[in-house]
Design an enzyme around this catalytic site. Structure first.
Site, PDB file in Angstrom:
ATOM      1  N   TYR A 154       0.631  -1.196  -0.158  1.00  0.00           N
ATOM      2  CA  TYR A 154       0.329  -0.164  -0.130  1.00  0.00           C
ATOM      3  C   TYR A 154       0.908   1.448   0.200  1.00  0.00           C
ATOM      4  O   TYR A 154       0.556   1.684   0.140  1.00  0.00           O
ATOM      5  CB  TYR A 154      -0.767   0.406   0.851  1.00  0.00           C
ATOM      6  CG  TYR A 154      -2.212  -1.024   1.075  1.00  0.00           C
ATOM      7  CD1 TYR A 154      -2.893  -1.162   0.222  1.00  0.00           C
ATOM      8  CD2 TYR A 154      -2.010  -2.156   1.699  1.00  0.00           C
ATOM      9  CE1 TYR A 154      -3.351  -2.206   0.416  1.00  0.00           C
ATOM     10  CE2 TYR A 154      -2.689  -2.886   1.827  1.00  0.00           C
ATOM     11  CZ  TYR A 154      -3.924  -3.287   0.892  1.00  0.00           C
ATOM     12  OH  TYR A 154      -4.443  -4.496   1.246  1.00  0.00           O
TER      13      TYR A 154
ATOM     14  N   ASP B 267      -2.081 -10.549   8.289  1.00  0.00           N
ATOM     15  CA  ASP B 267      -1.526 -11.993   8.032  1.00  0.00           C
ATOM     16  C   ASP B 267       0.169 -11.814   8.117  1.00  0.00           C
ATOM     17  O   ASP B 267       0.868 -13.195   8.822  1.00  0.00           O
ATOM     18  CB  ASP B 267      -1.099 -11.883   6.417  1.00  0.00           C
ATOM     19  CG  ASP B 267      -2.429 -12.042   5.819  1.00  0.00           C
ATOM     20  OD1 ASP B 267      -3.158 -12.510   5.413  1.00  0.00           O
ATOM     21  OD2 ASP B 267      -2.429 -11.922   4.632  1.00  0.00           O
TER      22      ASP B 267
ATOM     23  N   HIS C 173       4.658  -7.087  -4.624  1.00  0.00           N
ATOM     24  CA  HIS C 173       3.453  -7.040  -4.348  1.00  0.00           C
ATOM     25  C   HIS C 173       2.260  -5.752  -3.818  1.00  0.00           C
ATOM     26  O   HIS C 173       2.728  -5.147  -3.564  1.00  0.00           O
ATOM     27  CB  HIS C 173       2.221  -8.093  -4.095  1.00  0.00           C
ATOM     28  CG  HIS C 173       2.050  -8.112  -1.985  1.00  0.00           C
ATOM     29  ND1 HIS C 173       1.802  -7.031  -1.179  1.00  0.00           N
ATOM     30  CD2 HIS C 173       3.170  -9.102  -0.795  1.00  0.00           C
ATOM     31  CE1 HIS C 173       1.613  -7.531   0.422  1.00  0.00           C
ATOM     32  NE2 HIS C 173       2.812  -8.283   0.085  1.00  0.00           N
TER      33      HIS C 173
ATOM     34  N   TYR D  53     -11.807  -0.624  -0.404  1.00  0.00           N
ATOM     35  CA  TYR D  53     -11.473  -0.528   1.072  1.00  0.00           C
ATOM     36  C   TYR D  53     -10.889   0.268   1.267  1.00  0.00           C
ATOM     37  O   TYR D  53     -10.355   1.346   2.097  1.00  0.00           O
ATOM     38  CB  TYR D  53     -11.922  -1.566   1.525  1.00  0.00           C
ATOM     39  CG  TYR D  53     -11.311  -2.432   2.141  1.00  0.00           C
ATOM     40  CD1 TYR D  53      -9.937  -3.219   0.765  1.00  0.00           C
ATOM     41  CD2 TYR D  53     -10.023  -2.365   3.310  1.00  0.00           C
ATOM     42  CE1 TYR D  53      -8.955  -4.124   2.172  1.00  0.00           C
ATOM     43  CE2 TYR D  53      -9.421  -3.003   3.573  1.00  0.00           C
ATOM     44  CZ  TYR D  53      -8.562  -3.611   3.196  1.00  0.00           C
ATOM     45  OH  TYR D  53      -7.454  -4.516   3.311  1.00  0.00           O
ATOM     46  N   ARG D  54      -8.970  -0.274  -0.008  1.00  0.00           N
ATOM     47  CA  ARG D  54      -7.711   0.410   0.350  1.00  0.00           C
ATOM     48  C   ARG D  54      -6.524   0.266  -0.633  1.00  0.00           C
ATOM     49  O   ARG D  54      -7.030  -0.175  -1.542  1.00  0.00           O
ATOM     50  CB  ARG D  54      -7.266  -0.598   1.703  1.00  0.00           C
ATOM     51  CG  ARG D  54      -6.160  -0.029   2.167  1.00  0.00           C
ATOM     52  CD  ARG D  54      -5.959  -1.221   3.615  1.00  0.00           C
ATOM     53  NE  ARG D  54      -4.471  -0.677   4.172  1.00  0.00           N
ATOM     54  CZ  ARG D  54      -4.760  -1.484   4.722  1.00  0.00           C
ATOM     55  NH1 ARG D  54      -4.587  -3.507   5.107  1.00  0.00           N
ATOM     56  NH2 ARG D  54      -3.023  -2.279   5.282  1.00  0.00           N
TER      57      ARG D  54
END
Ligand code: ADP
Length: 597
Positions: free
Chosen positions: A142, A204, A441, A522-523
């Site tokens: 992110y 996670d 990722h 959502y993000r």
């Protein structure tokens, strides 16, 4: 092994310390464990904050050093070293999707307490220098620790403000500073003898902060898996340096700050999550009392089209809270590839997993085209009949099979899932990074109703678009009580510029596809926040107008995290900072995203 899993509920099943590499922290220097360095220091001059000359920057940094102490302010003049999950760089986004040196700060500082955070904020206002707070900076996928505006000063709160300030055993609540990681909160509870009584929720990976994850509205696995919903009470430094406490925290002498979230009057907490309206320095978090037992289980559904029937069967179980945690439903090929030899079932055709071959493997191994993981909490007398009820409800999907830990081999993911659902940190998810070389990722994470038709439509939409761009669709639905997070991981080799561009273009196309059918994320990663914010445009952009009114009122100089969640202060708005897509198709993008100096 008995049907329920007392081992995870008992002290013996809960390790006191979680093993981790010797080095585990953030770095603003070269770290020897790093696999590679893309840019050496000589090739990379310090990036200045926007509209700031070199001499003005030097003067400002000198002043900041006087305020915080010489050793707590450092220029970002180091080589850019991507490091790994355990050694996260503060110099840039380790999982860069733009160029490695695009989203870089000019400097990093380390305040020691709330008052010093307020001091930094006032300093930023005096010099009109943008600042970017992080708790730990492990928001990988992110944006990591990176600021959206190149040349911002990163305010690393986690290094010195990392205490668990209070734990209430009887109320199952705690108060944490920004640097408290999941792993350290877990170990703290063990150390003070409450580890078996009070459980935490872990996402996670446990290296990120409890606060940063909640502020970014991350999700975990237990009944406390919606992290933002489990916080209670904030202390916040506003962009003008004022310090507020939300909810009951506004009442001097209260003992309910971590117990009653609302207090009196408007409820402000919401404006401090996924926003740029304040720096949070303390946060209350609710913990989970040991439920007296836990029964993690798995259900498999044989065909990909079973997704619709499975989701419809799950909805009442979620709405009625018969399944009380945040369970997940994931594409079975992810699991199946863990349990077979690659040579036995070669799956790829033209670089992509071939659906027919995958189905053949799934049929042979009996692993399920979709796999549902859930957990029931409480003693056996409660969870055994509930499990029977769930089995009956999900058996409407023909061929559904059910498993508990006693039914699977010791290397099965269900054993790791048992740890997640008992709030025990593990590093297992790092294994995914072995999937491709130099793996980074990105996440595409739309929200879906718990509705079979919607889920199937989203899944087809994502698969088709991803395969068009040469990526495998490996989706997972994290299921809440009214909606699902459909989290799709884009793995790419960050040393391959073509693949990076393809990943970014694909995700941009998906954001557009989704918006056309009323689906939103959502993000998202920093580079995509303008585009996603632009899709939440009901009422001719009424939400963004409100966001901007708040921004301009609270932060007239625009110093706090310009651009976060697509919210730009007046000083920056409409001047070419926004990244809405299209730019990355040429090299100009990389210059443009770099901002204007
Ligand atoms: P993590 O602790 O999971 O590594 P980060 O520190 O990377 O998370 O933060 C995630 C996001 O939340 C970033 O965009 C960051 O700017 C923001 N953030 C983190 N901590 C705070 C805080 N204490 N106050 C305001 N924003 C924060």
């Amino acid at each position: 092994m008995p049907a329920s899993i007392p081992s995870t509920a008992s002290p013996a099943g809960r390790p006191k310390k979680i093993e981790r590499p010797i080095w585990h922290g953030t770095v603003l220097s070269q770290h020897p464990s790093s696999p590679y360095i893309s840019k050496t220091r000589d090739e990379r001059p310090i990036v200045l904050p926007p509209h700031t000359s070199e001499s003005a920057f030097e003067t400002a940094l000198r002043e900041l050093r006087e305020l915080l102490g010489e050793e707590w302010v450092k220029c970002n003049d180091v080589a850019l070293v991507d490091g790994d999950y355990h050694a996260v760089p503060l110099s840039h986004d380790a999982y860069h999707i733009l160029e490695q040196d695009d989203l870089v700060p000019s400097a990093v500082c380390w305040p020691k307490d709330t008052e010093q955070v307020a001091t930094v904020v006032k300093w930023a206002n005096r010099h009109k220098i943008p600042i970017w707070p992080i708790s730990i900076g492990r928001n990988l996928g992110y944006g990591g620790s990176a600021p959206r505006v190149r040349g911002s000063v990163v305010v690393d709160l986690g290094r010195r403000m990392n205490r668990v300030l209070d734990v209430s055993e009887q109320n199952a609540a705690c108060l944490v500073e920004p640097g408290v990681q999941y792993i350290t909160l877990y170990e703290h509870l063990q150390e003070i003898g409450l580890g078996n009584k009070l459980w935490i929720d872990v996402p996670d990976l446990p290296g990120g902060s409890v606060m940063g994850n909640a502020l970014d509205r991350g999700v975990g696995y237990t009944p406390h898996g919606d992290h933002w919903s489990q916080h209670c009470g904030l202390e916040v430094v506003l962009p003008d340096g004022d310090i507020v406490r939300t909810g009951m925290g506004a009442l001097p002498g209260t003992d309910c700050w971590q117990l009653f979230p609302y207090g009196f009057g408007p409820y402000h907490d919401g404006i401090f999550s996924q926003s740029n309206y304040g720096i949070v320095t303390k946060m209350g978090v609710w913990l989970m009392p040991n439920p007296g037992g836990i029964r993690p289980f798995m259900a498999t559904f044989p065909r990909e089209e079973d997704l619709a029937a499975a989701v419809d069967a799950l909805r009442p179980l979620m709405v009625q809270k018969i399944v009380g945690n945040v369970p997940c439903l994931r594409l079975g090929v992810q699991d199946a590839t863990m349990y077979h030899k690659k040579t036995e079932f070669p799956l790829r055709e033209n670089g992509l997993i071939d659906r027919k071959k995958a189905q053949t493997m799934i049929d042979k191994l009996g692993t399920g085209a979709w796999v549902f993981y859930g957990a029931l909490y409480g003693p056996d007398e409660i969870t055994a009949p509930k499990f029977d009820y769930i089995k009956k409800a999900l058996s409407v999907v023909s061929g559904a099979k059910f498993y508990e830990r006693k039914d699977v081999p010791s290397n099965h993911y269900l054993n790791d899932y048992a740890k997640f659902t008992a709030g025990i940190p593990t590093w297992r998810e790092l294994d995914r990074m072995q999937f491709i070389p130099n793996a980074s990722h990105l996440f595409f994470a739309p929200i879906s109703a718990i509705d079979g038709k919607d889920a199937l439509r989203q899944s087809h939409m994502c698969r088709n678009r991803m395969e068009e761009y040469g990526f495998d669709y490996l989706g997972t639905f994290f299921i809440g009580h009214r909606a699902m997070h459909h989290v799709i991981s884009f793995m790419y080799d960050k040393t391959d510029p073509e693949m990076k561009k393809r990943a970014l273009s694909c995700i941009r196309a998906l954001i557009e596809d989704a918006a056309k059918i009323g689906v939103g994320e959502y993000r998202t990663h920093l580079a995509l926040q303008d585009q996603v914010a632009g899709t939440y445009n009901w009422g001719d952009g009424a939400t963004m107008r409100l966001n901007e009114k708040l921004k301009d009122a609270l932060d007239p100089n625009g110093i706090l995290q310009p651009g976060r969640s697509g919210i730009w202060p007046k000083r920056y708005r409409g001047q070419g900072w926004e990244l809405k897509g299209g730019e990355e198709r040429s090299d100009i993008l990389f210059k443009r995203s770099a901002g204007r100096l």
